[in-house]
Design a protein around this motif. Structure first.
Motif, PDB file in Angstrom:
ATOM      1  N   LEU A   1       0.634  -1.255  -0.036  1.00  0.00           N
ATOM      2  CA  LEU A   1       0.075  -0.027  -0.058  1.00  0.00           C
ATOM      3  C   LEU A   1       0.779   1.249  -0.098  1.00  0.00           C
ATOM      4  CD1 LEU A   1      -2.725  -1.060   2.614  1.00  0.00           C
ATOM      5  CD2 LEU A   1      -2.723  -1.359  -0.016  1.00  0.00           C
ATOM      6  N   GLY A   2       2.117   1.340   0.154  1.00  0.00           N
ATOM      7  CA  GLY A   2       3.063   2.292   0.273  1.00  0.00           C
ATOM      8  C   GLY A   2       2.469   3.247   1.558  1.00  0.00           C
ATOM      9  N   LEU A   3       2.338   2.410   2.700  1.00  0.00           N
ATOM     10  CA  LEU A   3       2.094   3.227   3.816  1.00  0.00           C
ATOM     11  C   LEU A   3       2.950   3.015   5.031  1.00  0.00           C
ATOM     12  CD1 LEU A   3      -1.785   2.577   3.985  1.00  0.00           C
ATOM     13  CD2 LEU A   3      -0.538   4.690   3.128  1.00  0.00           C
ATOM     14  N   ASP A   4       2.964   3.581   5.964  1.00  0.00           N
ATOM     15  CA  ASP A   4       3.739   3.364   7.182  1.00  0.00           C
ATOM     16  C   ASP A   4       2.919   2.953   8.297  1.00  0.00           C
ATOM     17  OD1 ASP A   4       6.144   3.285   8.930  1.00  0.00           O
ATOM     18  OD2 ASP A   4       6.144   4.852   9.196  1.00  0.00           O
ATOM     19  N   LEU A   5       2.132   1.929   8.173  1.00  0.00           N
ATOM     20  CA  LEU A   5       1.452   1.469   9.410  1.00  0.00           C
ATOM     21  C   LEU A   5       2.160   0.615  10.577  1.00  0.00           C
ATOM     22  CD1 LEU A   5      -1.724   0.271   7.349  1.00  0.00           C
ATOM     23  CD2 LEU A   5      -1.406   2.553   8.361  1.00  0.00           C
ATOM     24  N   SER A   6       1.900   0.945  11.808  1.00  0.00           N
ATOM     25  CA  SER A   6       2.949   0.122  12.861  1.00  0.00           C
ATOM     26  C   SER A   6       2.126  -0.126  14.075  1.00  0.00           C
ATOM     27  CB  SER A   6       4.010   1.017  13.132  1.00  0.00           C
ATOM     28  OG  SER A   6       3.583   2.225  13.744  1.00  0.00           O
ATOM     29  N   VAL A   7       0.764   0.035  14.108  1.00  0.00           N
ATOM     30  CA  VAL A   7       0.224  -0.253  15.324  1.00  0.00           C
ATOM     31  C   VAL A   7      -1.129  -1.074  14.926  1.00  0.00           C
ATOM     32  CG1 VAL A   7      -1.331   0.651  17.285  1.00  0.00           C
ATOM     33  CG2 VAL A   7       0.662   2.062  16.461  1.00  0.00           C
ATOM     34  N   ALA A   8      -1.437  -2.128  15.776  1.00  0.00           N
ATOM     35  CA  ALA A   8      -2.500  -3.008  15.484  1.00  0.00           C
ATOM     36  C   ALA A   8      -3.250  -3.483  16.663  1.00  0.00           C
ATOM     37  CB  ALA A   8      -1.819  -4.523  15.124  1.00  0.00           C
ATOM     38  N   ALA A   9      -4.573  -3.440  16.477  1.00  0.00           N
ATOM     39  CA  ALA A   9      -5.605  -3.846  17.539  1.00  0.00           C
ATOM     40  C   ALA A   9      -6.348  -4.746  16.885  1.00  0.00           C
ATOM     41  CB  ALA A   9      -6.394  -2.601  17.844  1.00  0.00           C
ATOM     42  N   ALA A  10      -6.921  -5.733  17.881  1.00  0.00           N
ATOM     43  CA  ALA A  10      -7.649  -6.985  17.277  1.00  0.00           C
ATOM     44  C   ALA A  10      -9.016  -6.949  18.237  1.00  0.00           C
ATOM     45  CB  ALA A  10      -6.903  -8.151  17.182  1.00  0.00           C
ATOM     46  N   ALA A  11      -9.751  -7.573  17.750  1.00  0.00           N
ATOM     47  CA  ALA A  11     -10.921  -7.784  18.453  1.00  0.00           C
ATOM     48  C   ALA A  11     -11.934  -9.001  17.824  1.00  0.00           C
ATOM     49  CB  ALA A  11     -12.158  -6.539  18.676  1.00  0.00           C
ATOM     50  N   THR A  12     -12.759  -9.572  19.105  1.00  0.00           N
ATOM     51  CA  THR A  12     -13.252 -10.829  18.265  1.00  0.00           C
ATOM     52  C   THR A  12     -14.916 -10.551  19.134  1.00  0.00           C
ATOM     53  OG1 THR A  12     -11.371 -12.335  18.554  1.00  0.00           O
ATOM     54  CG2 THR A  12     -13.632 -13.080  18.365  1.00  0.00           C
ATOM     55  N   GLN A  13     -15.784 -10.676  18.357  1.00  0.00           N
ATOM     56  CA  GLN A  13     -17.277 -10.768  18.595  1.00  0.00           C
ATOM     57  C   GLN A  13     -17.993 -11.921  18.085  1.00  0.00           C
ATOM     58  OE1 GLN A  13     -19.131  -6.887  18.729  1.00  0.00           O
ATOM     59  NE2 GLN A  13     -21.101  -8.036  19.250  1.00  0.00           N
TER      60      GLN A  13
END
Length: 175
Positions: free
Chosen positions: A51-63
């Protein structure tokens, strides 16, 4: 599912859900997969390269039977990448008739059946891209990329083929 994704995005951005809200999503700057949930299908290096981005933080959830992941740049709400994966029993015909938005464009070679579409800017978010598909392992998968407010629609349009290519990689990893 959209409300759940909105809750996850708000949690990832550091908003407080208030009393009685679901537990906060796991937040991490470790490898995306370390956050669990749908983040197990993502890798920062792969996502950023595609994507040509600089993503570095992840958050996950489950429902229930839905696993979700949000990737963002450290200290910024946008751009964000949201991946949701839900188990299903539907077939391609039902997916096309009931899940795929009417104004979406088919994506050949993505899952059993897939689609892509631009998403318009909203009150607090810029334009984006949505790609969804019915995977061969009976999962409905949606991948969306949203840009910051004020981002030109052309930038989102240019991102569509990149998000489709990322979706194809995710589809292969979900087998």
């Amino acid at each position: 599912m959209a409300a759940f994704c909105a809750l996850l995005v708000a949690t990832a951005a550091g908003c407080d859900g208030g009393a009685g809200a679901q537990p906060p999503a796991q937040r991490s700057t470790a490898p995306a997969a370390a956050s669990g949930g749908a983040c197990q299908l993502l890798d920062f290096a792969m996502v950023n390269a595609k994507l040509g981005l600089d993503l570095s933080v992840a958050a996950a959830a489950t429902q229930d039977n839905t696993f979700t992941c949000v990737l963002q740049a450290s200290g910024a709400s946008y751009p964000d990448l949201v991946l949701s994966v839900s188990a299903t029993t539907i077939g391609a015909d039902i997916f096309t008739a009931m899940v795929q938005p009417k104004d979406a464009t088919a994506v050949p070679g993505l899952g059993l059946v897939g689609y892509q579409m631009p998403t318009p800017a909203a009150a607090s978010a810029g334009p984006g891209v949505e790609v969804g598909w019915l995977a061969g392992n009976k999962r409905i998968i949606e991948l969306s990329l949203r840009f910051a407010p004020g981002t030109p629609d052309e930038k989102a349009a240019e991102a569509i083929p990149k998000v489709v290519e990322l979706a194809k990689l995710i589809d292969l990893s979900s087998l």
